[in-house]
Scaffold this motif. Structure first.
Motif, PDB file in Angstrom:
ATOM      1  N   ASP A 184      23.914  17.885  74.576  1.00 60.58           N
ATOM      2  CA  ASP A 184      23.049  19.059  74.685  1.00 60.58           C
ATOM      3  C   ASP A 184      23.575  19.976  75.792  1.00 60.58           C
ATOM      4  O   ASP A 184      24.716  20.409  75.737  1.00 60.58           O
ATOM      5  CB  ASP A 184      21.597  18.641  74.901  1.00 60.58           C
ATOM      6  N   GLU A 185      22.771  20.223  76.821  1.00 62.55           N
ATOM      7  CA  GLU A 185      23.211  21.160  77.865  1.00 62.55           C
ATOM      8  C   GLU A 185      24.159  20.512  78.881  1.00 62.55           C
ATOM      9  O   GLU A 185      24.810  21.210  79.671  1.00 62.55           O
ATOM     10  CB  GLU A 185      21.979  21.725  78.591  1.00 62.55           C
ATOM     11  N   ALA A 186      24.256  19.185  78.870  1.00 58.25           N
ATOM     12  CA  ALA A 186      25.102  18.475  79.834  1.00 58.25           C
ATOM     13  C   ALA A 186      26.540  18.376  79.328  1.00 58.25           C
ATOM     14  O   ALA A 186      26.789  18.256  78.123  1.00 58.25           O
ATOM     15  CB  ALA A 186      24.538  17.082  80.090  1.00 58.25           C
ATOM     16  N   TRP A 187      27.468  18.401  80.263  1.00 60.32           N
ATOM     17  CA  TRP A 187      28.906  18.349  79.929  1.00 60.32           C
ATOM     18  C   TRP A 187      29.611  17.623  81.070  1.00 60.32           C
ATOM     19  O   TRP A 187      29.617  18.104  82.197  1.00 60.32           O
ATOM     20  CB  TRP A 187      29.433  19.766  79.741  1.00 60.32           C
ATOM     21  N   ARG A 213      33.312  14.174  86.834  1.00 64.32           N
ATOM     22  CA  ARG A 213      32.910  15.519  87.222  1.00 64.32           C
ATOM     23  C   ARG A 213      31.858  16.066  86.255  1.00 64.32           C
ATOM     24  O   ARG A 213      31.986  15.923  85.042  1.00 64.32           O
ATOM     25  CB  ARG A 213      34.122  16.463  87.215  1.00 64.32           C
ATOM     26  N   GLN A 214      30.851  16.694  86.821  1.00 59.99           N
ATOM     27  CA  GLN A 214      29.829  17.355  86.019  1.00 59.99           C
ATOM     28  C   GLN A 214      30.192  18.824  85.871  1.00 59.99           C
ATOM     29  O   GLN A 214      30.301  19.563  86.857  1.00 59.99           O
ATOM     30  CB  GLN A 214      28.457  17.208  86.689  1.00 59.99           C
ATOM     31  N   LEU A 215      30.374  19.253  84.629  1.00 62.19           N
ATOM     32  CA  LEU A 215      30.709  20.644  84.357  1.00 62.19           C
ATOM     33  C   LEU A 215      29.467  21.464  84.041  1.00 62.19           C
ATOM     34  O   LEU A 215      29.469  22.684  84.227  1.00 62.19           O
ATOM     35  CB  LEU A 215      31.697  20.720  83.192  1.00 62.19           C
ATOM     36  N   ALA A 216      28.426  20.796  83.535  1.00 59.98           N
ATOM     37  CA  ALA A 216      27.161  21.465  83.246  1.00 59.98           C
ATOM     38  C   ALA A 216      26.088  20.398  83.079  1.00 59.98           C
ATOM     39  O   ALA A 216      26.397  19.223  82.867  1.00 59.98           O
ATOM     40  CB  ALA A 216      27.268  22.322  81.970  1.00 59.98           C
ATOM     41  N   GLY A 217      24.821  20.822  83.173  1.00 59.17           N
ATOM     42  CA  GLY A 217      23.741  19.876  82.926  1.00 59.17           C
ATOM     43  C   GLY A 217      22.542  20.095  83.822  1.00 59.17           C
ATOM     44  O   GLY A 217      22.698  20.382  85.011  1.00 59.17           O
ATOM     45  N   ARG A 218      21.345  19.930  83.241  1.00 64.22           N
ATOM     46  CA  ARG A 218      20.091  20.062  83.991  1.00 64.22           C
ATOM     47  C   ARG A 218      19.197  18.838  83.808  1.00 64.22           C
ATOM     48  O   ARG A 218      18.394  18.538  84.681  1.00 64.22           O
ATOM     49  CB  ARG A 218      19.328  21.316  83.541  1.00 64.22           C
ATOM     50  N   ASN A 219      19.343  18.145  82.682  1.00 65.80           N
ATOM     51  CA  ASN A 219      18.487  17.004  82.384  1.00 65.80           C
ATOM     52  C   ASN A 219      19.148  15.722  82.888  1.00 65.80           C
ATOM     53  O   ASN A 219      20.295  15.420  82.534  1.00 65.80           O
ATOM     54  CB  ASN A 219      18.251  16.925  80.875  1.00 65.80           C
ATOM     55  N   ILE A 258      23.499  11.524  82.826  1.00 65.24           N
ATOM     56  CA  ILE A 258      23.933  10.133  82.987  1.00 65.24           C
ATOM     57  C   ILE A 258      24.498   9.584  81.684  1.00 65.24           C
ATOM     58  O   ILE A 258      25.549   8.933  81.663  1.00 65.24           O
ATOM     59  CB  ILE A 258      22.772   9.259  83.494  1.00 65.24           C
ATOM     60  N   GLU A 259      23.810   9.848  80.569  1.00 64.82           N
ATOM     61  CA  GLU A 259      24.290   9.324  79.289  1.00 64.82           C
ATOM     62  C   GLU A 259      25.632   9.940  78.903  1.00 64.82           C
ATOM     63  O   GLU A 259      26.513   9.235  78.406  1.00 64.82           O
ATOM     64  CB  GLU A 259      23.252   9.568  78.200  1.00 64.82           C
ATOM     65  N   ALA A 260      25.797  11.241  79.127  1.00 62.79           N
ATOM     66  CA  ALA A 260      27.087  11.873  78.848  1.00 62.79           C
ATOM     67  C   ALA A 260      28.188  11.269  79.718  1.00 62.79           C
ATOM     68  O   ALA A 260      29.346  11.152  79.294  1.00 62.79           O
ATOM     69  CB  ALA A 260      26.994  13.384  79.069  1.00 62.79           C
ATOM     70  N   THR A 261      27.845  10.869  80.943  1.00 61.47           N
ATOM     71  CA  THR A 261      28.816  10.235  81.830  1.00 61.47           C
ATOM     72  C   THR A 261      29.298   8.909  81.252  1.00 61.47           C
ATOM     73  O   THR A 261      30.507   8.634  81.213  1.00 61.47           O
ATOM     74  CB  THR A 261      28.194  10.000  83.216  1.00 61.47           C
ATOM     75  N   PHE A 262      28.382   8.080  80.786  1.00 58.55           N
ATOM     76  CA  PHE A 262      28.770   6.788  80.212  1.00 58.55           C
ATOM     77  C   PHE A 262      29.548   6.979  78.908  1.00 58.55           C
ATOM     78  O   PHE A 262      30.490   6.231  78.625  1.00 58.55           O
ATOM     79  CB  PHE A 262      27.542   5.907  79.998  1.00 58.55           C
TER      80      PHE A 262
END
Length: 275
Positions: free
Chosen positions: A176-179, A229-235, A240-244
């Motif tokens: 979603d909004e996280a990257w 590295r977090q490129l985007a994300g608010r939730n 965390i899930e995108a990281t894993f």
């Protein structure tokens, strides 16, 4: 071209293969012809050789408080790590198959961590079996840490000498909004670069500070260089899930075999080991 005789032929007095000169030639054949191939392709040739000369981790070996309960891939031909770790605070068992199909079977007593381990298995195409009990009546810190330590040790064991693997992995995962971008190197040198801005202190009952601690613990025992590295994300959940997921896909890249290497160690030094 030399031909290996079926089991029992070499010991038969009437067989032409039983003459003494052929025995060293067969061993040389096993070493020279097949040594360049990934271990899963030639383990039947090597499984009866002296384990001490190939650095096999015996069932009684231990590392960083974790007991290694199976032979290394050099002895079995399979890239499987199995670890038990027991302290006064936790009791953890981990089994990982690097050449699995994405089977996830984890029960840590921390539901959100189980959900993240499911991502590791599914997107890394690893078979991940984890059982853990711990002092979660206090908080999740010790169980989270010891599960990660055991997973890192299992990875270290399953990797063996790392012959023929890609070694490096790099992946960006959106949710979603996280990257999230993850880059890693199975170098044998532990290092974590961590840059996530998780906006909440908890996701459900899970303390979001434990995400960094999980990866630091895994890095320490696996000997992995890992950058997140977090490129985007608010939730928080999405971050965390995108990281894993990104970690799982990058790890999958690094673990896979590079056929052009012909089974050689991917290092100009000729060795990759846990420093």
């Amino acid at each position: 071209m030399e031909v290996s005789a079926p089991p029992g032929v070499l010991s038969s007095p009437s067989s032409p293969f039983s003459s003494p000169p052929l025995k060293p030639r067969l061993l040389a054949f096993a070493n020279s012809r097949w040594a360049h191939l990934p271990r899963k392709h030639h383990h039947l040739k090597l499984q009866h050789m002296d384990s001490h000369s190939h650095g096999i981790i015996t069932p009684s070996a231990s590392y960083n408080g974790s007991t290694l309960t199976t032979d290394s891939p050099t002895g079995s031909g399979k890239r499987i790590g199995e670890v038990k770790r027991e302290t006064k605070e936790t009791n953890v068992s981990v089994k990982i198959n690097l050449d699995g199909t994405g089977i996830a079977d984890s029960s840590t007593g921390i539901p959100f961590l189980d959900h993240m381990l499911d991502q590791l298995a599914s997107h890394g195409l690893l078979d991940v079996h984890v059982r853990a009990t711990g002092d979660i009546h206090i908080d999740d810190h010790h169980t989270n840490e010891d599960v990660a330590l055991a997973i890192g040790t299992a990875l270290l064991q399953a990797l063996g000498d790392r012959k023929g693997i890609n070694r490096f992995g790099d992946f960006s995962a959106p949710l979603d909004e996280a990257w999230i971008h993850v880059s890693l190197d199975l170098s044998g040198r532990p290092h974590l670069g961590y840059d996530l801005q998780i906006p909440t202190e908890r996701v459900g009952t899970y303390d979001t500070q434990l995400v960094e601690h999980f990866f630091q613990s895994l890095v320490n025992t696996s000997g992995m260089t890992l950058h997140i590295r977090q490129l985007a994300g608010r939730n928080s959940h999405h971050i965390i899930e995108a990281t894993f997921k990104a970690f799982a896909r990058a790890l999958r890249q690094a673990l896979e075999y590079d056929p052009r290497r012909l089974g050689s160690i991917p290092s100009s030094k000729g060795v990759l080991s846990r420093s």
